[in-house]
Structure formats: C-alpha cells, structure tokens
Design an enzyme around this catalytic site. Sequence first.
Site, short mmCIF file in Angstrom:
data_model
loop_
_atom_site.label_atom_id
_atom_site.label_comp_id
_atom_site.label_asym_id
_atom_site.label_seq_id
_atom_site.Cartn_x
_atom_site.Cartn_y
_atom_site.Cartn_z
CG ASP A 135 -25.02 63.42 35.09
OD1 ASP A 135 -24.93 63.81 33.91
OD2 ASP A 135 -24.84 62.23 35.43
CG ASP A 157 -28.38 62.58 33.56
OD1 ASP A 157 -27.52 63.17 32.85
OD2 ASP A 157 -28.08 61.73 34.41
CB SER A 159 -26.33 59.82 31.36
OG SER A 159 -25.48 60.95 31.48
CG ASP A 183 -25.56 65.15 30.76
OD1 ASP A 183 -26.04 65.84 31.68
OD2 ASP A 183 -25.15 63.99 30.94
#
Length: 535
Positions: free
Chosen positions: A287, A285, A139, A283
């Site tokens: 999500d 990734d 992440s 961000d």
Amino acid sequence: MILAAQEWINSDPDPATRRELESLSEHELAERFSAPLTFGTAGLRGPVRGGPNGMNVAVVIRTTAGLAAWLHAHGHSGSHIVVGRDARHGSEAFATAGAEVLAAAGFEVTLLPRPLPTPVLAFAVRALGASAGIQITASHNPAADNGYKVYLDGGSQLVSPADREIESAIAKVGGASSIARTPVTPVGNSVIENYVRRVATLPHGQARNIRIALTPLHGVGGDTALAALHAAGFTDVHVVSGQFDPDPDFPTVAFPNPEEPGATDALLELADTVNADLAIALDPDADRCAVGVRDGDRWRMLRGDETGVLLADHVLTAARPNSLVATTIVSSTLLSKLAPTRGARFACTLTGFKWLTRAGDGLVYAYEEAIGHCVDPDAVRDKDGISAAVLVADLVATLADTDRTVLDVLDDYALEFGYHHGDQVSRRVDDVADIATIMDRIRSNPPHEICGEAVAFEDLAAFEDLATVDSPLRTDAVVFTGATTRIVVRPSGTEPKLKCYLEVVIPVANRSELAGAQEAAKTRTRQLRAFAENL
C-alpha cells in the site's frame, strides 16, 4: 493461574496457542492479559502470540464476531463483506477464521484467493459494493507482528466513533470456541484481474520507453505490481530476485519498510547495475511506494513529500478544474502552494488515509509523507503503492521523452515556491508512557525560539476537552512555526515512537541561488534535528 487466563485457554480453538499460554508463568500470563489489543490505525496490530493482547485465531474470531454484531446493529445484516490477507505468519488462518465467522453470522462473504496487496482488498470493497472489508496485515511492521484492518462502506478505513463502538461490541462477545463458523470457499481471480485492468488505465502519457527496477521487500506486491506495470505498457522491469517472493521472515532487511536505512540497498544496487531509469520499492502489503532516482553519479530515494507533490502535479494535468488534492498536518507545505497555481483546491487533514480519503468532494489525489499515495480515489479509497508505481512510471517516461527528469521538476518547484527541505526524527521508546511525559513537558514549557529563530507555538490538542469547539485538526500534536522553519511533534499511531517532522523553506530568486539555498536548508535542518533529538 489467573481465572481470566484459564477461561480464555478453555475457549481458545487453536491448540498451539492453548499450549503456549499453558506454558507461561503467572507473571507472563498477567502481562498477556493486562489489556486487549485495541483499534489503532483502522484496526488491530500486535505480535503473533496467544492471549487477548496478541494476534491469534481466538482474537480474530472474537473481533469478527464484534464487527458482525456492529454491522447487524447498523442495518447491514446479510450484506456483502470481503476478506483478504497478506503472507505474514498466521495470515491464512486468521483470514479463514474471520470469513467463517461472518458466513455463520449470515453475511455474503468474498474470501480473496491468496495473499494479495491491501489495495486489492480496498478496491474489492468498492467494486463489489460491500458493506465492509477485512485485511489481515501488519503492513511494514516487524516480522513478529500481524494485524486486522477494517474498511467500511465505500472502501475507506474505519474512523471514530465506529472503532470504539466495535470495541464495545467485541467486549460483549463470549469465548471464541462458542462462536459459530461456516466454511467459505475462496473466490477466483476476477477481482485481481479487474484491479489490474483499472490500474492500467491511469497513465495519461504515451511514452513507455523506460527501464524499471522493482522490489516488493519480501511482501505480497510483486506479482500484482508486475502485472499492473505490464498491462500499462511498462514491460522493461527488473526485480530484486532475492526479495521478490513473499517471505514472512523478511530475511534480507532489518525492518521491512522502504523508509528504513538499508532497506532499499539491494534495489538501488540493481537499478545501477541494469542502468534503470526508475527504482520502485513497495512495502510488504504494497500500500506504500518508495521511489528511487539517479542523482548525478549516485542513486537516492526520494522523500515522500517529493514524490507526493510530483504525483499531485501529474494527476492535476489530467484532472478537472477545481479538483481537490490533500495531504496531512505533518507533510510539507509545498502542496498547499502548488494546488491553487494549478487551478485546484487544497485540503489538510490529520495523519492517516482514513482522514485523507474523507478530505472532501472532488478528491483526485491525496498523499502522506510516509510514502503513501492515493492516485485513484474513485477506485481505491486508500493508499495504493501499485497504482502509484504505475503513475510514477508514467511521469518518468513522459519527462524522459523531453530529456527531463523528476529532479529537474523539483528544481522548478524551488524556483516557483521556494526550496522545501524536509526530514524526520523518530525517537523509539521502551515505555510508551515516556511519550506522554515528553509531550507534557513540551506543552508546559514550549520554546519561543528554536536554533536562533523565533517560533509560534500551537497545541493541536488544546481544545480536546471543550465540546463547543469542533476542529477537524484536533489531535495529540504540537506545531512550531517560524519564518523558515516548521516542526510538528506527535506520538506515532502504530509504533512506540515520538515523531518530529521538520521542514525548512528557503526562498530562491533564480537558478544561480538554488545550490546555495539547498545548502542553507540542509544546514538549518541539521540544527533542527539536534533540537528534536533532545526534546
């Protein structure tokens, strides 16, 4: 060399990490083998390095073998599993290794074709009826880290007791080189295309005439976000070119997190240069979604709570009566007040989307203050920065059609519910044990007055050891509540930090009082920050 280290090295299938471990001193080896990575928020996360407490091929193989054993034991033998990845260091090798272990264990494996956003993986688990999904991602963690995120049947992140049971299964797995692997061919683009097609159906306004500035912060969300925005009719999109292509070193930001100071400077500069109506940062990734807006003669990023309530209200304009919206114990209290006035139910959960997506029947929207938004839980049972970005664009365009902005709507909320102002203090520590020491000190001697205001104290872990008490909000956190003040203190679930969530609520009788209420709230918040920084 310690025996456990030698056994691990002998069974490590990756020559690079074998050489790395062989070069370490006994002291360094002892640290690497002091404890394995454990399941935190939905999976593993740690530095890319050799040994059981790092992210490496051997750890991924053994973890996947443990997950496979758990799935077999729970009646999912031969079922479908989806594997995806981001573009971090090691992600391709880790995803390939995980997919190969699952294929050899008899599962039907869909290996996504390239680095893709985490929400695409979560979507694929539901869309394909898979029993589980694995996303290789860390992440918004620093560049040195990677992770292994697990989704279970229905596409939600795993929760206890499944995480502890899987850890037990992993502990029974032998050396990584002894675990069978079968090659897997990545699939085509149909999953991505179906995801984009679904996201494009989310807007419920007709206006599209806005200009958007966008950055994926060197992550994997750029291409998919552009495709989704274009498919939804938002074609005037400008990107931060120096941050658009995936780069695992995140060279232009100190931390690849839109919430960190300075991370969105290039985005806001672009937004100002092109005279945008909206700025969006994903961000790495994709999500999570951060939103920037023009505020007078400057640009500013909205707080997660501001975007959260705006999106909740927007979703509810098209939702069925008595729908459910949810947020967490550390978020603003504003949504709990707005929901009933919009004919909706409200739920409060522990932090994390593994809890939010299980908030109850009829869920149409959930958010957490850390810029995570689930705007389409029927399709993605997790936070999804790309679908959130499309719905934010829909909201901004709809308001612009009547010469209004999201800041006008936030002012309306202040008049209707009081002015809610939030902030956060994060105390990073070198030794994680320091966090427990601070929490113990707070619990043993909690203040009854904070900055001149009487407060009630609630320990959300107070009943942790009493089997007769079943509280869905039982966790390692404490809450202080006063007439205008709310403070939640808890350890971070993913980083070595103690987090303090602050909220001040000032009543507002009419528009002439709004500016004064805002200043009073900011003054009060500064006082609370000083208190939190000295806990």
